[in-house]
Design a protein around this motif. Structure first.
Motif, PDB file in Angstrom:
ATOM      1  N   ARG A 254       4.886  31.239  35.872  1.00 24.07           N
ATOM      2  CA  ARG A 254       4.517  30.265  36.969  1.00 24.07           C
ATOM      3  C   ARG A 254       3.062  30.619  37.759  1.00 24.07           C
ATOM      4  NH1 ARG A 254       8.762  27.474  38.145  1.00 24.07           N
ATOM      5  NH2 ARG A 254      10.819  28.253  37.486  1.00 24.07           N
ATOM      6  N   ASP A 255       1.982  30.944  36.745  1.00 22.93           N
ATOM      7  CA  ASP A 255       0.679  31.095  37.437  1.00 22.93           C
ATOM      8  C   ASP A 255      -0.287  30.557  36.285  1.00 22.93           C
ATOM      9  OD1 ASP A 255       0.665  32.907  35.180  1.00 22.93           O
ATOM     10  OD2 ASP A 255      -0.023  34.540  36.280  1.00 22.93           O
ATOM     11  N   ASP A 256       0.173  29.615  35.532  1.00 17.06           N
ATOM     12  CA  ASP A 256      -0.592  28.827  34.703  1.00 17.06           C
ATOM     13  C   ASP A 256      -1.380  29.655  33.598  1.00 17.06           C
ATOM     14  OD1 ASP A 256      -1.884  26.304  33.657  1.00 17.06           O
ATOM     15  OD2 ASP A 256      -3.688  26.803  35.147  1.00 17.06           O
ATOM     16  N   GLY A 257      -0.754  30.740  33.198  1.00 19.68           N
ATOM     17  CA  GLY A 257      -1.260  31.585  32.105  1.00 19.68           C
ATOM     18  C   GLY A 257      -2.458  32.646  32.685  1.00 19.68           C
ATOM     19  N   ALA A 258      -2.622  32.621  34.092  1.00 16.86           N
ATOM     20  CA  ALA A 258      -3.797  33.436  34.574  1.00 16.86           C
ATOM     21  C   ALA A 258      -3.549  35.077  34.468  1.00 16.86           C
ATOM     22  CB  ALA A 258      -3.899  33.146  36.089  1.00 16.86           C
TER      23      ALA A 258
ATOM     24  N   GLY B 214      -4.117  22.736  30.935  1.00 19.05           N
ATOM     25  CA  GLY B 214      -5.316  23.157  30.357  1.00 19.05           C
ATOM     26  C   GLY B 214      -5.334  23.935  28.890  1.00 19.05           C
ATOM     27  N   ARG B 215      -5.880  23.580  28.012  1.00 20.67           N
ATOM     28  CA  ARG B 215      -5.819  24.155  26.707  1.00 20.67           C
ATOM     29  C   ARG B 215      -7.287  24.080  25.804  1.00 20.67           C
ATOM     30  NH1 ARG B 215      -3.627  19.308  27.271  1.00 20.67           N
ATOM     31  NH2 ARG B 215      -3.511  17.701  25.670  1.00 20.67           N
ATOM     32  N   LEU B 216      -7.282  24.968  24.797  1.00 22.58           N
ATOM     33  CA  LEU B 216      -8.126  25.138  23.836  1.00 22.58           C
ATOM     34  C   LEU B 216      -8.239  23.881  22.823  1.00 22.58           C
ATOM     35  CD1 LEU B 216      -8.889  28.742  23.333  1.00 22.58           C
ATOM     36  CD2 LEU B 216     -10.273  27.286  24.925  1.00 22.58           C
ATOM     37  N   GLY B 217      -9.050  23.674  22.088  1.00 22.96           N
ATOM     38  CA  GLY B 217      -8.744  22.706  21.026  1.00 22.96           C
ATOM     39  C   GLY B 217      -7.891  22.809  20.160  1.00 22.96           C
ATOM     40  N   ASP B 218      -7.389  23.831  19.977  1.00 19.45           N
ATOM     41  CA  ASP B 218      -6.222  24.079  19.078  1.00 19.45           C
ATOM     42  C   ASP B 218      -4.736  24.246  19.699  1.00 19.45           C
ATOM     43  OD1 ASP B 218      -6.398  26.554  20.432  1.00 19.45           O
ATOM     44  OD2 ASP B 218      -5.919  27.969  18.662  1.00 19.45           O
ATOM     45  N   GLY B 219      -4.905  23.858  20.956  1.00 24.08           N
ATOM     46  CA  GLY B 219      -3.712  23.888  21.907  1.00 24.08           C
ATOM     47  C   GLY B 219      -3.309  25.045  22.427  1.00 24.08           C
ATOM     48  N   THR B 220      -4.174  26.234  22.290  1.00 23.76           N
ATOM     49  CA  THR B 220      -3.756  27.719  23.224  1.00 23.76           C
ATOM     50  C   THR B 220      -3.938  27.341  24.560  1.00 23.76           C
ATOM     51  OG1 THR B 220      -4.681  28.839  21.292  1.00 23.76           O
ATOM     52  CG2 THR B 220      -4.497  29.748  23.323  1.00 23.76           C
TER      53      THR B 220
ATOM     54  N   PRO C  75      -5.493  28.757  31.813  1.00 21.97           N
ATOM     55  CA  PRO C  75      -5.358  28.235  33.131  1.00 21.97           C
ATOM     56  C   PRO C  75      -6.553  27.067  33.437  1.00 21.97           C
ATOM     57  CG  PRO C  75      -5.536  30.778  32.945  1.00 21.97           C
ATOM     58  CD  PRO C  75      -6.000  30.189  31.652  1.00 21.97           C
ATOM     59  N   ILE C  76      -6.027  26.206  34.345  1.00 21.58           N
ATOM     60  CA  ILE C  76      -7.122  25.076  34.808  1.00 21.58           C
ATOM     61  C   ILE C  76      -8.032  25.673  35.565  1.00 21.58           C
ATOM     62  CG2 ILE C  76      -6.889  23.298  36.415  1.00 21.58           C
ATOM     63  CD1 ILE C  76      -5.713  22.334  33.931  1.00 21.58           C
ATOM     64  N   GLY C  77      -8.066  26.760  36.214  1.00 16.78           N
ATOM     65  CA  GLY C  77      -9.260  27.526  36.808  1.00 16.78           C
ATOM     66  C   GLY C  77     -10.083  27.669  35.942  1.00 16.78           C
ATOM     67  N   GLU C  78      -9.704  28.109  34.764  1.00 17.07           N
ATOM     68  CA  GLU C  78     -10.553  28.760  33.788  1.00 17.07           C
ATOM     69  C   GLU C  78     -11.559  27.562  33.300  1.00 17.07           C
ATOM     70  OE1 GLU C  78     -12.101  31.709  31.447  1.00 17.07           O
ATOM     71  OE2 GLU C  78     -11.007  31.605  32.989  1.00 17.07           O
ATOM     72  N   ILE C  79     -11.135  26.399  33.257  1.00 17.08           N
ATOM     73  CA  ILE C  79     -11.783  25.428  32.867  1.00 17.08           C
ATOM     74  C   ILE C  79     -13.051  25.072  33.882  1.00 17.08           C
ATOM     75  CG2 ILE C  79     -12.041  22.736  32.370  1.00 17.08           C
ATOM     76  CD1 ILE C  79      -9.310  22.940  31.568  1.00 17.08           C
ATOM     77  N   ALA C  80     -12.810  25.175  35.070  1.00 11.08           N
ATOM     78  CA  ALA C  80     -13.741  25.163  36.128  1.00 11.08           C
ATOM     79  C   ALA C  80     -14.845  26.298  35.968  1.00 11.08           C
ATOM     80  CB  ALA C  80     -13.009  25.144  37.523  1.00 11.08           C
ATOM     81  N   ARG C  81     -14.311  27.538  35.788  1.00 14.73           N
ATOM     82  CA  ARG C  81     -15.230  28.657  35.453  1.00 14.73           C
ATOM     83  C   ARG C  81     -16.135  28.233  34.213  1.00 14.73           C
ATOM     84  NH1 ARG C  81     -16.597  33.135  33.115  1.00 14.73           N
ATOM     85  NH2 ARG C  81     -14.717  32.716  31.308  1.00 14.73           N
ATOM     86  N   ILE C  82     -15.537  27.773  33.098  1.00 18.86           N
ATOM     87  CA  ILE C  82     -16.387  27.414  32.027  1.00 18.86           C
ATOM     88  C   ILE C  82     -17.433  26.454  32.110  1.00 18.86           C
ATOM     89  CG2 ILE C  82     -16.088  26.537  29.507  1.00 18.86           C
ATOM     90  CD1 ILE C  82     -13.334  27.970  29.233  1.00 18.86           C
TER      91      ILE C  82
ATOM     92  N   ASP D 246      -4.835  17.558  30.895  1.00 18.75           N
ATOM     93  CA  ASP D 246      -4.378  15.947  31.187  1.00 18.75           C
ATOM     94  C   ASP D 246      -4.486  15.876  32.704  1.00 18.75           C
ATOM     95  OD1 ASP D 246      -3.236  15.961  28.493  1.00 18.75           O
ATOM     96  OD2 ASP D 246      -1.760  17.556  29.306  1.00 18.75           O
ATOM     97  N   TYR D 247      -4.599  14.473  33.202  1.00 17.42           N
ATOM     98  CA  TYR D 247      -4.674  14.199  34.398  1.00 17.42           C
ATOM     99  C   TYR D 247      -3.531  13.711  35.187  1.00 17.42           C
ATOM    100  CZ  TYR D 247      -6.755  12.474  38.923  1.00 17.42           C
ATOM    101  OH  TYR D 247      -6.859  12.181  39.948  1.00 17.42           O
ATOM    102  N   ASP D 248      -2.757  14.321  35.995  1.00 23.21           N
ATOM    103  CA  ASP D 248      -1.809  13.945  36.541  1.00 23.21           C
ATOM    104  C   ASP D 248      -2.073  12.826  37.423  1.00 23.21           C
ATOM    105  OD1 ASP D 248       0.318  13.649  38.343  1.00 23.21           O
ATOM    106  OD2 ASP D 248       0.986  15.619  38.346  1.00 23.21           O
ATOM    107  N   MET D 249      -1.663  11.401  37.372  1.00 20.08           N
ATOM    108  CA  MET D 249      -2.112  10.272  38.177  1.00 20.08           C
ATOM    109  C   MET D 249      -1.326  10.079  39.361  1.00 20.08           C
ATOM    110  SD  MET D 249      -4.331   8.558  36.169  1.00 20.08           S
ATOM    111  CE  MET D 249      -4.254   6.997  37.000  1.00 20.08           C
ATOM    112  N   VAL D 250      -0.370  10.801  39.372  1.00 15.65           N
ATOM    113  CA  VAL D 250       0.420  10.883  40.684  1.00 15.65           C
ATOM    114  C   VAL D 250      -0.087  11.985  41.823  1.00 15.65           C
ATOM    115  CG1 VAL D 250       3.005  11.419  41.836  1.00 15.65           C
ATOM    116  CG2 VAL D 250       2.570  10.162  39.734  1.00 15.65           C
TER     117      VAL D 250
END
Length: 403
Positions: free
Chosen positions: A160-164, A265-271, A274-281, A254-258
């Motif tokens: 429950r921590d988005d994989g962080a 959040g995932r890499l191109g191969d589906g790995t 964490p969403i926070g990692e995308i912001a850091r990248i 993916d974007y949660d419209m609600v």
């Protein structure tokens, strides 16, 4: 080949019969007389037998560890099985965890859970309170790379921590060493990093490989392994060189419209990452937005260029999630024209698939494998020469996915 306990091999006993009675066996056969389908079936029998042996090994190491401690079990494994101390300690750790994972242990013993899959589950048990039965069921029908991503997503969900926390543990476990191999005097560079760093490294290395390929003499090409070695050497020894084209890191969310936020959040191969990692990248590197409109010309280059554009590369990574032949991550891959370029094929999204150098060179161009769309899996795959087509329309050749 295994015996029935008396030293004699029972000629008519199948591996399934032997497992049911508590043993493991694979009869010796003359493989030279087997057809291709029979050879494939035999490999399946051997894999199931290896799972059964792995279960026995885990039981034995677990019992030694229970009686005398993990250290004694590792020493016994290293001594009796002639493995390194590191390998022995890892085997004992997995054995101890498997003793608490009933479904995985049962699947390993019966041959329905492959050895590598069981190791992934055992190691995930050290990161989270996993659902053993769920993972064992998925392990019975997923390939290794697909199952690895299933385990990673499951660990992120239960933590429950988005994989962080898992990513942080992986980063702390990074290692590297360089040494001279005694057998031939070659220098070996060995690096282990977290998946995000690995994806970034893989993307830049692959882009450098493509640049080297474009400048090679077609009559004297490097092997894929030589090209990778030269690409890594160039990147380390000439770090100020211009960044190669196609080195953008592909990340997806993916974007949660609600609730109006990014998820998954995932890499191109589906790995999963964490969403926070995308912001850091996004702060540290060039991130290519993977938003596509199939009706535009951005994914259709026709005959104007032979190699895939960055936008096509990202779209193909999302669709194929890696090599369609072996599943290796997309950043380590090339792109193959289904209708070959030299025969007039176009560099269009619908005519390209993601393949690693080995599958591209060995399977497709040397062994004659063909690309085929599998409508049951909604995925491209490689078809061996001579194997009947999976198409339902009676036609030969690749079938394009529905638009």
């Amino acid at each position: 080949m295994a015996s029935d306990g008396s030293g004699q091999v029972a000629p008519n006993s199948s591996p399934v019969d032997a497992w049911a009675s508590g043993g493991v066996r694979v009869d010796a056969v003359d493989v030279a007389g087997l057809c291709g389908q029979a050879l494939q079936a035999r490999l399946g029998e051997i894999a199931r037998a290896e799972s059964g042996l792995a279960a026995m090994k885990a039981d034995t190491l677990g019992e030694i560890a229970r009686r005398d401690g993990d250290g004694a079990a590792a020493h016994a494994a290293a001594d009796a099985m002639s493995v390194s101390g590191r390998k022995a300690r890892g085997d004992v750790r997995d054995a101890v965890r498997l003793s608490e994972l009933d479904a995985t242990r049962e699947g390993l013993s019966s041959g329905t859970v492959p050895v590598g899959h069981a190791q992934l589950i055992a190691r995930a048990a050290g990161d989270a309170a996993i659902d053993d039965r769920y993972l064992a069921e998925r392990a019975s029908h997923e390939g290794y790379d697909e199952f690895r991503r299933t385990v990673e997503r499951h660990v992120a969900d239960v933590n429950r921590d988005d994989g962080a926390s898992v990513l942080e543990r992986q980063r702390k476990a990074r290692t590297a060493k360089i040494f001279t191999r005694a057998s031939d005097g070659m220098t070996v560079l060995n690096v282990a990093v977290d998946p995000v760093t690995g994806a970034r490294l893989g993307t830049v290395i692959a882009a450098t490989e493509r640049r080297l390929f474009q400048h090679e003499d077609p009559a004297a090409r490097r092997t894929p392994a030589q090209r990778m070695a030269d690409a890594i050497t160039q990147l380390i020894c000439d770090p100020d060189a211009k960044r190669p084209a196609g080195a953008s890191l592909i990340v997806v969310a993916d974007y949660d419209m609600v609730n109006h936020h990014l998820t998954g959040g995932r890499l191109g191969d589906g790995t999963p990452i964490p969403i926070g990692e995308i912001a850091r990248i996004a702060v540290d590197a060039e991130v290519l937005p993977t938003i596509f409109e199939a009706a535009t010309g951005d994914l259709r280059m026709g005959r104007s260029r032979r190699t895939a554009t960055d936008l096509q590369r990202a779209a193909l990574a999302l669709r194929d999630k890696g090599c369609v032949g072996c599943g290796i991550a997309p950043e380590r891959c090339q792109h193959h024209h289904i209708d070959h370029w030299q025969h007039g094929g176009h560099t269009d999204y619908q005519n390209l698939v993601t393949v690693c150098p080995d599958c591209h060179n060995d399977k497709i161009h040397q062994q004659g494998f063909t690309v085929q769309w599998d409508p049951t899996k909604s995925h491209y795959g490689l078809q061996p020469p001579g194997r009947p087509s999976n198409r339902t329309d009676g036609q030969a050749g690749p079938r394009a996915p529905p638009r």
